[in-house]
Design a protein around this motif. Structure first.
Motif, short mmCIF file in Angstrom:
data_model
loop_
_atom_site.label_atom_id
_atom_site.label_comp_id
_atom_site.label_asym_id
_atom_site.label_seq_id
_atom_site.Cartn_x
_atom_site.Cartn_y
_atom_site.Cartn_z
N ALA A 1 -5.02 8.22 -5.46
CA ALA A 1 -6.04 7.27 -4.99
C ALA A 1 -5.92 6.99 -3.48
N ASP A 2 -7.05 6.62 -2.85
CA ASP A 2 -7.05 6.18 -1.46
C ASP A 2 -6.22 4.90 -1.36
N GLN A 3 -5.63 4.65 -0.15
CA GLN A 3 -4.79 3.47 0.04
C GLN A 3 -5.14 2.78 1.35
N SER A 4 -4.96 1.47 1.41
CA SER A 4 -5.06 0.69 2.65
C SER A 4 -3.66 0.16 2.94
N ILE B 1 2.98 6.61 6.64
CA ILE B 1 3.03 6.56 5.18
C ILE B 1 3.54 7.91 4.68
N LEU B 2 4.18 7.89 3.57
CA LEU B 2 4.63 9.12 2.94
C LEU B 2 3.50 9.60 2.03
N LEU B 3 2.93 10.77 2.37
CA LEU B 3 1.86 11.35 1.55
C LEU B 3 2.49 12.23 0.47
N THR B 4 1.95 12.15 -0.72
CA THR B 4 2.44 13.01 -1.81
C THR B 4 1.24 13.68 -2.47
#
Length: 170
Positions: A145-148, A154-157
């Motif tokens: 999901a998108d995040q704010s 941020i660590l992207l997975t």
């Protein structure tokens, strides 16, 4: 056909086509038959008198199958382009690999090579042609999901690719 005891025998074409090897022999071969019904008459003539009989030879040879060109796709579905039969009915099957068919659409193709057979059947006769379809469909990318967030990192997975190579880009 019976051999003439008295008179002369002759083969003729009533309907269809053919070329007789020996048109005056009661036993002869005929080639270049038309597809479908071919009617041949054996006539024995003596002077002005004639006796004849007609035989029907049905040539069930189907249209020659042409599956189409080998194909490479990045999907697991492909529209196939075989020839349309004039005589007989076309159908798809699998020689190696896997696929399902709906008309001329192959779907659920296995990754890598799939060998598909296009057959045209007419009565008990058939013609077949094979084509290779290679699917290079990669694993579907999934990031969640998108995040704010309230920071500048941020660590992207993402999911691990089972087929293909994953790469991040902007």
């Amino acid at each position: 056909a019976n051999a003439p005891y008295i008179g002369t025998g002759t083969w003729s074409i009533v309907n269809g086509s053919g070329i007789f090897n020996a048109s005056h022999s009661n036993t002869t071969s005929v080639r270049n038959l038309a597809q479908g019904n071919n009617n041949f008459k054996w006539s024995i003539t003596n002077g002005t008198c004639t006796s004849s009989s007609v035989v029907t030879i049905t040539n069930n040879r189907p249209t020659i199958a042409e599956a189409g060109y080998d194909a490479v796709t990045c999907e697991d579905t492909l529209v196939l382009n075989p020839n349309t039969p004039t005589f007989g009915t076309g159908e798809w099957s699998i020689l190696a690999g896997s696929a399902k068919f709906k008309g001329n659409i192959a779907y659920d193709l296995r990754r890598d090579d799939n060998y598909l057979i296009y057959s045209i059947r007419n009565a008990s006769c058939y013609s077949r042609d094979t084509m290779k379809v290679t699917s290079h469909k990669p694993t579907t990318a999934n990031l969640g999901a998108d995040q704010s967030i309230c920071r500048d990192s941020i660590l992207l997975t993402a999911n691990i690719p089972q087929t293909g190579t994953g790469i991040w880009s902007l």
